[in-house]
Design an enzyme around this catalytic site. Structure first.
Site, PDB file in Angstrom:
ATOM      1  N   GLU A   1      41.040  48.654  28.621  1.00 47.67           N
ATOM      2  CA  GLU A   1      39.972  49.356  29.349  1.00 47.67           C
ATOM      3  C   GLU A   1      39.761  50.796  28.843  1.00 47.67           C
ATOM      4  OE1 GLU A   1      40.514  48.992  33.582  1.00 47.67           O
ATOM      5  OE2 GLU A   1      40.367  46.800  33.523  1.00 47.67           O
TER       6      GLU A   1
ATOM      7  N   TYR B   1      36.262  41.241  37.906  1.00 46.51           N
ATOM      8  CA  TYR B   1      36.898  40.933  39.191  1.00 46.51           C
ATOM      9  C   TYR B   1      35.845  40.573  40.231  1.00 46.51           C
ATOM     10  CZ  TYR B   1      41.370  42.748  37.505  1.00 46.51           C
ATOM     11  OH  TYR B   1      42.538  42.944  36.815  1.00 46.51           O
TER      12      TYR B   1
ATOM     13  N   GLU C   1      41.457  39.637  32.231  1.00 46.49           N
ATOM     14  CA  GLU C   1      41.662  40.032  33.626  1.00 46.49           C
ATOM     15  C   GLU C   1      40.533  39.450  34.460  1.00 46.49           C
ATOM     16  OE1 GLU C   1      42.601  44.099  34.639  1.00 46.49           O
ATOM     17  OE2 GLU C   1      43.692  44.433  32.749  1.00 46.49           O
TER      18      GLU C   1
END
Length: 515
Positions: A196, A264, A319
């Site tokens: 990130e 997410y 992720e």
């Protein structure tokens, strides 16, 4: 594609009455234009130094009374083996870009204590380090995926780590590894170059990171023709298509084997909502975010196809998962949350998306393994429980390294407050032994859906199925009732002239095996 035959009936399931108006959904399994394998690495996991993920989660130390192997809980080792874990990402996450690997090698009494500035501001003693992690991966028979420090590290530190774990002998780092008790290299293949960088990894822009990546990747080598490195650039968050465009256009394919994507299922970063006491409004909003994964992968793949028509660079969703407010009374920096049937819906629908995009998606990592976010296991002292998400992964493991069977259908809607989502998701595959597996998820919170699957041409004689469901969306396994939600045999289906017919209950996952 969909027969518009309206059926009004009362459906009784697990003691709950559902009044529904249904149209039958017809699903056709069709031959692939080109054979396509669902990589087992899509079913990967992620363990960050975050909260109780490593310490008091995976790792209890070799002096613990809890049964362990070199300090790692035996019950977790067995649970991960039972879902055929293919790879494990470590040590982060945001933690990776503050982690200096030499702090975690050598005699434990000599290792420095550090502050985890990202997650709770707690200190840790570095008792779990490179040897612990890579030996655990050997025990699990899974591939390690190391995330290297780009944010606060150096090219020299990164390449020293690579040499330490991969070089056989004759180099300073190989000598140091042997002094620390490991004679043979681990031959680690998967390497993340930072994490990130658009955020906690340095707040860089895409153009700057592309140059940094090229610098690091240039100095990475495996020293072995048998195990070439798989270098993964830190890619975009969600729908940041500019970031993907820059990386694909600026980084030569000779320096990059994969590009990461993070996404997410979060309603609102300022108010994520509870993990268990959520409303249908919360649920619908969460699933809206989860299903955006299909759009993100589709659009990022289009950009990748423009610069990589040969499909040589993998999309690595390292992720993903649900993210809610932490459980009351726990450290907000530890990201500990319960895991309900909502999480099973996220897992089932997302894995179906990954399977169907397996031409480009080559790896994915659920966040995270133990005690953090959408965990597959939760621990409390000597107790461990497995979550609904764990059981979805266990049911879906049949797709690992199987040949994708494309599916064609129109999903019925799941409607709430004037908005709609596709209720049904499906993926199918044929394993090496010839068995066909079909996974279905119905995310509708109230309504069952009638499904007919055309099996003609597959020459299948025997059918069996498992279902994961419960009475309420908010249901979850607890330390007092660890087996409230378990997969059960599913027999409420008919196979008539190669047409498989069933009703899939609300918020449930079903996996068929046909041979």
């Amino acid at each position: 594609m969909v027969k518009k035959i309206l059926l009004v009936h009362v459906f009784f399931f697990l003691g709950v009455s559902f009044l529904s108006v249904q149209a039958q959904t017809e699903i056709k399994l069709k031959p692939a234009d080109q054979p396509q394998t669902i990589s087992k690495h899509i079913y990967g996991h992620f363990a960050e130094h975050l909260g109780r993920s490593i310490y008091d989660g995976l790792y209890v130390g070799d002096t613990s009374k809890i049964p362990n192997t070199d300090g790692v809980r035996n019950d977790i080792i067995q649970a991960l083996k039972d879902i055929d874990i293919p790879n494990l990402r470590w040590p982060g996450g945001c933690f990776a870009d503050t982690y200096h690997w030499k702090d975690g090698i050598g005699p434990k009494e000599d290792r420095p204590t550090i502050v985890n500035q990202w997650w709770g501001g707690v200190t840790e003693d570095n008792s779990f380090g490179t040897h612990n992690f890579l030996n655990l991966c050997e025990e699990l028979d899974c591939e390690p995926y190391l995330a290297g420090n780009v944010g606060s590290g150096t090219v020299q530190e990164f390449t020293d780590w690579l040499q330490y774990v991969n070089h056989a002998e004759g180099s300073p780092m190989a000598k140091l590894r042997k002094e620390n008790g490991r004679e043979e290299p681990w031959d680690v293949k998967f390497w993340g170059v930072g994490n990130e960088p658009w955020g906690c990894g340095g707040n860089m822009d895409a153009e700057y990171y592309a140059d940094v990546y090229k610098q690091y990747a240039t100095f990475m080598t495996s020293w072995s023709n048998e195990n070439d490195l798989y270098r993964i650039a830190s890619g975009p968050s969600g729908g940041d298509y500019h970031w993907m465009e820059v990386l694909m256009s600026e980084i030569p394919k000779s320096l990059m084997e994969g590009v990461a994507l993070h996404s997410y299922s979060v309603i609102d970063w300022e108010n994520k909502g509870p993990a268990t006491g959520f409303t249908e409004d919360h649920y619908f909003s969460t699933m809206t975010e989860a299903l955006k994964m299909d759009e993100y992968i589709t659009k990022h793949s289009e950009i990748m196809d423009k610069y990589d028509p040969e499909n040589e660079v993998g999309l690595i969703v390292d992720e993903w998962g649900g993210w809610y407010d932490v459980e009351e009374g726990t450290n907000p920096g530890f990201l500990y949350q319960q895991n309900t049937m909502r999480d099973a819906m996220i897992a089932g629908a997302t894995l179906n998306i990954f399977n169907n995009h397996s031409r480009r998606v080559k790896m994915a990592n659920l966040a995270q393994t133990v005690n953090v976010l959408q965990a597959v296991a939760l621990t409390k002292g000597s107790k461990m429980i497995l979550t609904p998400t764990y059981y979805v992964l266990k049911m879906y493991k049949v797709h690992q390294d199987a040949e994708l069977i494309p599916v064609e259908f129109n999903s019925p809607d799941y409607s709430f407050n004037g908005k709609s989502l596709p209720a049904i998701s499906v993926s199918a595959s044929r394993a090496e032994d010839g068995k066909v597996h079909i996974s279905l998820t119905n995310i509708d919170a109230k309504k069952s859906n009638t499904v007919k699957i055309d099996l003609s041409g597959l020459d299948l004689k025997k059918l069996s199925a498992e279902i994961l469901t419960s009475d309420n969306l908010q249901d979850h396994n607890t330390f007092e009732n660890p087996e409230k939600i378990l997969p059960q045999a599913f027999t409420k289906f008919k196979n008539r002239n190669d047409n498989l017919e069933l009703e899939i209950p609300p918020f449930s996952v079903i996996v068929f095996e046909a041979e």
